[in-house]
Motif scaffolding. Structure first.
Motif, mmCIF file in Angstrom:
data_model
loop_
_atom_site.group_PDB
_atom_site.id
_atom_site.type_symbol
_atom_site.label_atom_id
_atom_site.label_comp_id
_atom_site.label_asym_id
_atom_site.label_seq_id
_atom_site.Cartn_x
_atom_site.Cartn_y
_atom_site.Cartn_z
ATOM 1 N N PHE A 195 0.915 -1.433 -0.061
ATOM 2 C CA PHE A 195 0.026 -0.284 0.024
ATOM 3 C C PHE A 195 0.846 1.150 -0.012
ATOM 4 O O PHE A 195 0.535 2.360 -0.768
ATOM 5 C CB PHE A 195 -1.007 -0.051 1.376
ATOM 6 N N HIS A 196 1.934 1.165 0.757
ATOM 7 C CA HIS A 196 2.844 2.554 0.914
ATOM 8 C C HIS A 196 3.378 2.846 -0.160
ATOM 9 O O HIS A 196 4.102 4.039 -0.404
ATOM 10 C CB HIS A 196 4.004 2.132 2.307
ATOM 11 N N GLN A 197 3.605 1.558 -1.244
ATOM 12 C CA GLN A 197 4.495 2.141 -2.431
ATOM 13 C C GLN A 197 3.584 3.055 -3.570
ATOM 14 O O GLN A 197 3.965 3.669 -4.366
ATOM 15 C CB GLN A 197 4.609 0.760 -3.056
ATOM 16 N N PHE A 198 2.070 3.057 -2.947
ATOM 17 C CA PHE A 198 1.266 3.804 -3.818
ATOM 18 C C PHE A 198 0.630 4.900 -3.363
ATOM 19 O O PHE A 198 0.201 5.971 -3.966
ATOM 20 C CB PHE A 198 -0.034 2.764 -4.511
ATOM 21 N N SER A 199 0.256 4.998 -1.821
ATOM 22 C CA SER A 199 0.112 5.950 -1.297
ATOM 23 C C SER A 199 0.271 6.123 0.311
ATOM 24 O O SER A 199 0.813 5.389 0.845
ATOM 25 C CB SER A 199 -1.496 5.891 -1.063
ATOM 26 N N ARG A 200 0.328 7.583 0.684
ATOM 27 C CA ARG A 200 0.497 7.770 2.018
ATOM 28 C C ARG A 200 -0.433 8.451 2.837
ATOM 29 O O ARG A 200 -0.339 9.182 3.775
ATOM 30 C CB ARG A 200 1.833 8.584 1.991
ATOM 31 N N SER A 201 -1.582 8.216 2.281
ATOM 32 C CA SER A 201 -2.666 8.734 2.767
ATOM 33 C C SER A 201 -3.363 7.966 3.711
ATOM 34 O O SER A 201 -3.721 6.688 3.485
ATOM 35 C CB SER A 201 -3.824 9.139 1.745
ATOM 36 N N GLU A 202 -3.676 8.291 4.835
ATOM 37 C CA GLU A 202 -4.088 7.408 5.954
ATOM 38 C C GLU A 202 -5.938 7.146 5.748
ATOM 39 O O GLU A 202 -6.345 6.114 5.927
ATOM 40 C CB GLU A 202 -4.197 8.111 7.408
ATOM 41 N N THR A 203 -6.386 8.042 5.079
ATOM 42 C CA THR A 203 -7.679 7.984 4.651
ATOM 43 C C THR A 203 -7.954 7.049 3.553
ATOM 44 O O THR A 203 -8.975 6.245 3.497
ATOM 45 C CB THR A 203 -8.435 9.432 3.901
ATOM 46 N N MET A 204 -6.960 6.810 2.609
ATOM 47 C CA MET A 204 -6.885 6.038 1.632
ATOM 48 C C MET A 204 -6.898 4.678 2.087
ATOM 49 O O MET A 204 -7.368 3.679 1.625
ATOM 50 C CB MET A 204 -5.985 6.220 0.606
ATOM 51 N N LEU A 205 -5.895 4.395 3.365
ATOM 52 C CA LEU A 205 -5.836 3.086 4.052
ATOM 53 C C LEU A 205 -7.120 2.633 4.490
ATOM 54 O O LEU A 205 -7.597 1.377 4.222
ATOM 55 C CB LEU A 205 -4.763 3.055 5.071
ATOM 56 N N THR A 206 -7.944 3.595 5.167
ATOM 57 C CA THR A 206 -9.272 3.158 5.701
ATOM 58 C C THR A 206 -10.274 2.556 4.397
ATOM 59 O O THR A 206 -10.780 1.930 4.596
ATOM 60 C CB THR A 206 -9.626 4.212 6.517
#
Length: 512
Positions: A84-95
């Motif tokens: 996931f971290h390779q594509f995004s650093r958004s905590e909202t996106m992880l949720t």
């Protein structure tokens, strides 16, 4: 002679894709589910804008950032986080990603049951309504822990087992094995899943060689992962061990009974003498507290900084100053495991009384634990790691004014588990008394046996080997509710002749 209800539990003729997208009713149900899911997540993030942390979050985060192959917890979730971290650093996106996985797996289960068994009322609309309004999924998705991912894998795994009964293919066999292997890397609760899978696999229409492959593939993957983990742990810590946490957990579980038994040193093996003495002094001090530590306190003893296990860890650190904390956990784990098992074997009835029975009660009424409130403000994580993982991780994440809603909503679910168990047992009894097995297909009866196997093994594993909290029992809630609704529909259906059932099935296949 197998008898079927005329308008229920008959397999429809179209393919699964056509069943969903070519059917106006199912298409509308899917569209409504997607729309409600989007609205639900938007509303949820308005009231709960920040992802929540637990005491496990830091370990998962550090392992993901370093892409390590060892950790105190299973590494499968950390690998998911790394990707996931390779594509995004958004905590909202992880949720959002975790929520999408949960919703997709839940509705995959729902539409698969509708396709395979063709229920008409209770399950089709009752279970659908539950999935729409269920607040557990958004809250679970909003945690930086493995629960949402593991639940998604569990729901998908159960659904694949139903498909193995319905239409076994070689591709399905391989996909099931790979998914089960990965689920074990996310949480070790999956170790009993292969036993549950034996029922549909052995009773399916697979050829003998396919059944052998279907049984062995997940076992080979799990054993390979165990060997890989042991090797990587040995390279780092010098101790060839699979799960350091399990050794600590065994001693922790044994210590619940040690508050009540005489802790004299008579007959204690020499290798346990020092540890036993530390436990004796600790328990003597503990008895001065206003209350005893109970099973609902969770893994209290292993986290108590004044406890004997943390004392062992400090002693190990002083003797091995070149080792990190994880290596210390690994170094102490074998002694914790051996000592805990020794005390359990010495006092089996006390262990049953003070630990197993207490855990059995928790199985029906589990603690809310982290789901009882917003934890992030009190979780002390290294800011550098949070900032690295999330682009705004250094900003304060205060407790919002709506966070008391969480404890209110979550407090409903322990009681729901009790209700679901009682209703499921009651409907199973009605099903047997009213000869429900003669009203439906063989694969439904196998699917029911599958559900009972999961409940029984989940109970045994939870009570004997794991702490019991609400977030570990969500898959159980989903299955109990779904199967109860299915059983009710089968039991209430009229008993018909074979000729009537075949005529109705022909009408369904012709689309009449």
């Amino acid at each position: 002679m197998l008898l079927l209800s005329p308008r229920s539990f008959v397999t429809p003729a179209p393919g699964f894709g056509a069943f969903i997208f070519a059917s106006r009713r199912n298409g509308l149900l899917l569209a409504a589910a997607v729309i409600v899911a989007v609205i639900k997540m938007v509303v949820f993030k308005h009231f709960f804008p920040y992802i929540d942390f637990t005491s496990d979050t830091g370990s998962y985060m550090e392992t993901a950032l370093q892409n390590r192959n060892y950790n105190l917890w299973p590494i499968g979730y950390s690998k998911f986080l790394w990707l996931f971290h390779q594509f995004s650093r958004s905590e909202t996106m992880l949720t959002v990603v975790q929520f999408v996985l949960l919703e997709a797996s839940a509705f995959f289960f729902y539409f698969s049951v509708c396709y395979i068994f063709n229920p008409q009322s209770y399950f089709r609309y009752g279970f659908y309504a539950f999935l729409l309004i269920n607040p557990l999924f958004p809250f679970l998705s909003n945690y930086f822990i493995s629960d949402a991912l593991f639940l998604s894998l569990g729901l998908t795994w159960i659904t694949l087992l139903l498909w193995i009964l319905h239409k076994p293919t070689t591709l399905l066999l391989v996909f099931h094995g790979l998914l089960l292997g990965y689920a074990f890397t996310v949480r070790y609760n999956a170790m009993f899943y292969p036993l549950v899978a034996l029922i549909p696999i052995l009773l399916s229409a697979y050829r003998p060689w396919q059944k052998v492959v279907a049984v062995l593939l997940p076992v080979v993957l799990i054993v390979s992962f165990v060997m890989f983990t042991r090797q990587k742990t040995a390279e780092h810590s010098g101790v060839k061990i699979f799960s350091a946490f399990s050794g600590w957990q065994i001693m922790n579980n044994a210590m619940y009974m040690m508050q009540y038994i005489p802790l004299d040193s008579v007959g204690v093996p020499e290798q346990f003498a020092k540890t036993h003495k530390a436990v004796y002094h600790y328990m003597t001090a503990l008895k001065k507290l206003p209350r005893r530590i109970v099973v609902s306190d969770g893994s209290y003893f292993m986290w108590d900084m004044n406890g004997p296990q943390k004392g062992l860890l400090r002693d190990y650190g002083l003797a091995h100053k070149d080792k990190d904390v994880y290596a210390g956990w690994c170094g102490v784990a074998p002694l914790c495991s051996d000592y805990g098992n020794y005390m359990i074997r010495k006092y089996p009835w006390d262990f049953t009384r003070y630990y197993l029975l207490g855990n059995a009660k928790l199985y029906l009424l589990p603690e809310l634990e982290v789901l009882g409130g917003y934890n992030r403000p009190i979780i002390n994580l290294v800011n550098k790691e949070v900032t690295t993982f999330f682009k705004d991780g250094d900003k304060p994440k205060p407790e919002g004014k709506y966070n008391n809603w969480q404890s209110t909503l979550m407090s409903l679910f322990p009681s729901l588990i009790v209700i679901c168990h009682l209703l499921f047992i009651e409907e199973t009894i009605r099903y047997l008394i009213k000869k429900g097995g003669r009203k439906t297909s063989r694969k439904f009866n196998i699917a029911l046996l599958l559900c009972w196997a999961f409940i029984g093994l989940n109970f045994a594993f939870s009570v004997f080997a794991a702490p019991i909290v609400l977030r570990y029992q969500v898959l159980l809630i989903v299955l109990l509710l779904g199967y109860t609704l299915l059983l009710t529909e089968v039991t209430d259906a009229p008993l018909v002749t074979q000729e009537e059932a075949e005529a109705e099935e022909e009408r369904v296949m012709l689309g009449i």
